[in-house]
Design a protein around this motif. Sequence first.
Motif, PDB file in Angstrom:
ATOM      1  N   THR A  41      22.614  60.802  40.042  1.00  8.53           N
ATOM      2  CA  THR A  41      23.601  60.529  39.001  1.00  8.53           C
ATOM      3  C   THR A  41      24.884  61.279  39.335  1.00  8.53           C
ATOM      4  OG1 THR A  41      22.953  62.418  37.637  1.00  8.53           O
ATOM      5  CG2 THR A  41      21.777  60.326  37.258  1.00  8.53           C
ATOM      6  N   GLU A  42      25.978  60.905  38.701  1.00 10.97           N
ATOM      7  CA  GLU A  42      27.248  61.584  38.962  1.00 10.97           C
ATOM      8  C   GLU A  42      27.159  63.072  38.654  1.00 10.97           C
ATOM      9  OE1 GLU A  42      30.706  59.772  37.226  1.00 10.97           O
ATOM     10  OE2 GLU A  42      30.188  57.814  38.057  1.00 10.97           O
ATOM     11  N   GLY A  43      26.581  63.419  37.509  1.00 12.31           N
ATOM     12  CA  GLY A  43      26.473  64.827  37.123  1.00 12.31           C
ATOM     13  C   GLY A  43      25.600  65.622  38.070  1.00 12.31           C
ATOM     14  N   ASN A  44      24.476  65.041  38.459  1.00 13.64           N
ATOM     15  CA  ASN A  44      23.558  65.710  39.375  1.00 13.64           C
ATOM     16  C   ASN A  44      24.207  65.904  40.737  1.00 13.64           C
ATOM     17  OD1 ASN A  44      21.207  66.835  40.380  1.00 13.64           O
ATOM     18  ND2 ASN A  44      20.088  64.911  40.463  1.00 13.64           N
ATOM     19  N   LEU A  45      24.830  64.860  41.247  1.00 15.38           N
ATOM     20  CA  LEU A  45      25.501  64.947  42.543  1.00 15.38           C
ATOM     21  C   LEU A  45      26.622  65.980  42.489  1.00 15.38           C
ATOM     22  CD1 LEU A  45      25.859  63.982  45.440  1.00 15.38           C
ATOM     23  CD2 LEU A  45      27.295  62.125  44.557  1.00 15.38           C
ATOM     24  N   GLY A  46      27.397  65.958  41.421  1.00 13.42           N
ATOM     25  CA  GLY A  46      28.489  66.922  41.274  1.00 13.42           C
ATOM     26  C   GLY A  46      27.993  68.356  41.290  1.00 13.42           C
ATOM     27  N   ALA A  47      26.887  68.610  40.613  1.00 15.06           N
ATOM     28  CA  ALA A  47      26.328  69.964  40.581  1.00 15.06           C
ATOM     29  C   ALA A  47      25.866  70.401  41.973  1.00 15.06           C
ATOM     30  CB  ALA A  47      25.165  70.032  39.593  1.00 15.06           C
ATOM     31  N   HIS A  48      25.235  69.506  42.711  1.00 13.99           N
ATOM     32  CA  HIS A  48      24.760  69.849  44.057  1.00 13.99           C
ATOM     33  C   HIS A  48      25.927  70.045  45.028  1.00 13.99           C
ATOM     34  CE1 HIS A  48      20.521  69.707  43.322  1.00 13.99           C
ATOM     35  NE2 HIS A  48      20.622  68.506  42.774  1.00 13.99           N
ATOM     36  N   ILE A  49      26.957  69.241  44.887  1.00 15.17           N
ATOM     37  CA  ILE A  49      28.140  69.421  45.735  1.00 15.17           C
ATOM     38  C   ILE A  49      28.780  70.772  45.447  1.00 15.17           C
ATOM     39  CG2 ILE A  49      30.503  68.612  46.134  1.00 15.17           C
ATOM     40  CD1 ILE A  49      29.387  65.738  45.880  1.00 15.17           C
ATOM     41  N   THR A  50      28.831  71.151  44.177  1.00 15.19           N
ATOM     42  CA  THR A  50      29.384  72.462  43.815  1.00 15.19           C
ATOM     43  C   THR A  50      28.592  73.581  44.465  1.00 15.19           C
ATOM     44  OG1 THR A  50      30.289  71.638  41.734  1.00 15.19           O
ATOM     45  CG2 THR A  50      29.887  74.011  41.875  1.00 15.19           C
ATOM     46  N   THR A  51      27.276  73.487  44.452  1.00 15.30           N
ATOM     47  CA  THR A  51      26.429  74.504  45.094  1.00 15.30           C
ATOM     48  C   THR A  51      26.731  74.585  46.587  1.00 15.30           C
ATOM     49  OG1 THR A  51      24.680  74.208  43.457  1.00 15.30           O
ATOM     50  CG2 THR A  51      24.031  75.187  45.574  1.00 15.30           C
ATOM     51  N   LEU A  52      26.842  73.438  47.240  1.00 17.82           N
ATOM     52  CA  LEU A  52      27.148  73.418  48.673  1.00 17.82           C
ATOM     53  C   LEU A  52      28.555  73.940  48.950  1.00 17.82           C
ATOM     54  CD1 LEU A  52      25.521  69.977  49.556  1.00 17.82           C
ATOM     55  CD2 LEU A  52      24.732  72.235  50.317  1.00 17.82           C
ATOM     56  N   GLU A  53      29.474  73.636  48.067  1.00 23.76           N
ATOM     57  CA  GLU A  53      30.849  74.121  48.232  1.00 23.76           C
ATOM     58  C   GLU A  53      30.905  75.643  48.071  1.00 23.76           C
ATOM     59  OE1 GLU A  53      35.297  72.866  46.740  1.00 23.76           O
ATOM     60  OE2 GLU A  53      33.662  72.771  45.267  1.00 23.76           O
ATOM     61  N   GLU A  54      30.180  76.174  47.092  1.00 24.79           N
ATOM     62  CA  GLU A  54      30.150  77.624  46.876  1.00 24.79           C
ATOM     63  C   GLU A  54      29.531  78.355  48.071  1.00 24.79           C
ATOM     64  OE1 GLU A  54      28.167  77.946  43.099  1.00 24.79           O
ATOM     65  OE2 GLU A  54      30.016  77.535  41.983  1.00 24.79           O
ATOM     66  N   ALA A  55      28.605  77.691  48.760  1.00 17.35           N
ATOM     67  CA  ALA A  55      27.991  78.271  49.959  1.00 17.35           C
ATOM     68  C   ALA A  55      28.899  78.148  51.178  1.00 17.35           C
ATOM     69  CB  ALA A  55      26.645  77.593  50.236  1.00 17.35           C
ATOM     70  N   GLY A  56      29.982  77.392  51.051  1.00 15.54           N
ATOM     71  CA  GLY A  56      30.894  77.181  52.173  1.00 15.54           C
ATOM     72  C   GLY A  56      30.437  76.094  53.117  1.00 15.54           C
ATOM     73  N   TYR A  57      29.476  75.269  52.687  1.00 19.25           N
ATOM     74  CA  TYR A  57      28.923  74.228  53.550  1.00 19.25           C
ATOM     75  C   TYR A  57      29.712  72.925  53.503  1.00 19.25           C
ATOM     76  CZ  TYR A  57      24.716  77.131  54.066  1.00 19.25           C
ATOM     77  OH  TYR A  57      23.829  78.146  54.354  1.00 19.25           O
ATOM     78  N   VAL A  58      30.402  72.681  52.393  1.00 22.69           N
ATOM     79  CA  VAL A  58      31.223  71.479  52.277  1.00 22.69           C
ATOM     80  C   VAL A  58      32.576  71.847  51.684  1.00 22.69           C
ATOM     81  CG1 VAL A  58      29.205  69.958  51.965  1.00 22.69           C
ATOM     82  CG2 VAL A  58      30.454  70.766  49.954  1.00 22.69           C
ATOM     83  N   GLY A  59      33.544  70.998  51.962  1.00 22.03           N
ATOM     84  CA  GLY A  59      34.848  71.101  51.339  1.00 22.03           C
ATOM     85  C   GLY A  59      35.057  69.873  50.487  1.00 22.03           C
ATOM     86  N   VAL A  60      35.704  70.057  49.352  1.00 17.11           N
ATOM     87  CA  VAL A  60      35.940  68.956  48.419  1.00 17.11           C
ATOM     88  C   VAL A  60      37.443  68.775  48.251  1.00 17.11           C
ATOM     89  CG1 VAL A  60      35.582  68.139  46.056  1.00 17.11           C
ATOM     90  CG2 VAL A  60      33.776  69.448  47.201  1.00 17.11           C
ATOM     91  N   GLU A  61      37.880  67.540  48.333  1.00 20.04           N
ATOM     92  CA  GLU A  61      39.287  67.211  48.152  1.00 20.04           C
ATOM     93  C   GLU A  61      39.401  66.191  47.031  1.00 20.04           C
ATOM     94  OE1 GLU A  61      42.383  64.741  50.773  1.00 20.04           O
ATOM     95  OE2 GLU A  61      41.610  66.548  51.763  1.00 20.04           O
ATOM     96  N   LYS A  62      40.244  66.500  46.057  1.00 16.46           N
ATOM     97  CA  LYS A  62      40.453  65.596  44.927  1.00 16.46           C
ATOM     98  C   LYS A  62      41.912  65.149  44.932  1.00 16.46           C
ATOM     99  CE  LYS A  62      36.853  67.699  42.193  1.00 16.46           C
ATOM    100  NZ  LYS A  62      36.188  67.383  40.961  1.00 16.46           N
ATOM    101  N   ASP A  63      42.103  63.847  44.758  1.00 14.35           N
ATOM    102  CA  ASP A  63      43.452  63.304  44.666  1.00 14.35           C
ATOM    103  C   ASP A  63      43.398  62.026  43.843  1.00 14.35           C
ATOM    104  OD1 ASP A  63      42.306  61.488  46.419  1.00 14.35           O
ATOM    105  OD2 ASP A  63      43.615  61.948  48.100  1.00 14.35           O
ATOM    106  N   PHE A  64      44.467  61.278  43.867  1.00 14.82           N
ATOM    107  CA  PHE A  64      44.537  60.027  43.130  1.00 14.82           C
ATOM    108  C   PHE A  64      44.913  58.903  44.074  1.00 14.82           C
ATOM    109  CE2 PHE A  64      44.900  63.097  39.787  1.00 14.82           C
ATOM    110  CZ  PHE A  64      44.264  62.510  38.708  1.00 14.82           C
ATOM    111  N   VAL A  65      44.331  57.749  43.846  1.00 12.96           N
ATOM    112  CA  VAL A  65      44.718  56.517  44.509  1.00 12.96           C
ATOM    113  C   VAL A  65      45.277  55.655  43.392  1.00 12.96           C
ATOM    114  CG1 VAL A  65      43.933  54.504  45.788  1.00 12.96           C
ATOM    115  CG2 VAL A  65      42.914  56.739  46.254  1.00 12.96           C
ATOM    116  N   GLY A  66      46.588  55.570  43.357  1.00 20.44           N
ATOM    117  CA  GLY A  66      47.233  54.957  42.198  1.00 20.44           C
ATOM    118  C   GLY A  66      46.986  55.866  41.006  1.00 20.44           C
TER     119      GLY A  66
END
Length: 100
Positions: A41-66
Amino acid sequence: MEQPDPTIHQPVRLKIMAALKALPQGEQLEFVRLKGIVGATEGNLGAHITTLEEAGYVGVEKDFVGKRPRTRVAMTPHGRRAFEDYVSYLQEIIGVAGSS
């Protein structure tokens, strides 16, 4: 490595890392696409991405398309090394089990 990396070992995070490792280094995967690959789910995936980001394993980029928000995720060099170590750990287990 005596134990698997607990951050990567969780099944959803393992799927995320495997999907990102399949990309060329530095390439990003959109959140919506990753959600489909992982089957979370979106919430579950978001939480796991946050955990990986806090560990320094992934980088997250947020922007807008239109006017639409877009979130993209990429594996960091640190994450790539951690995943390779994790895979090596699993290969060692298989090697030990295969020689018994």
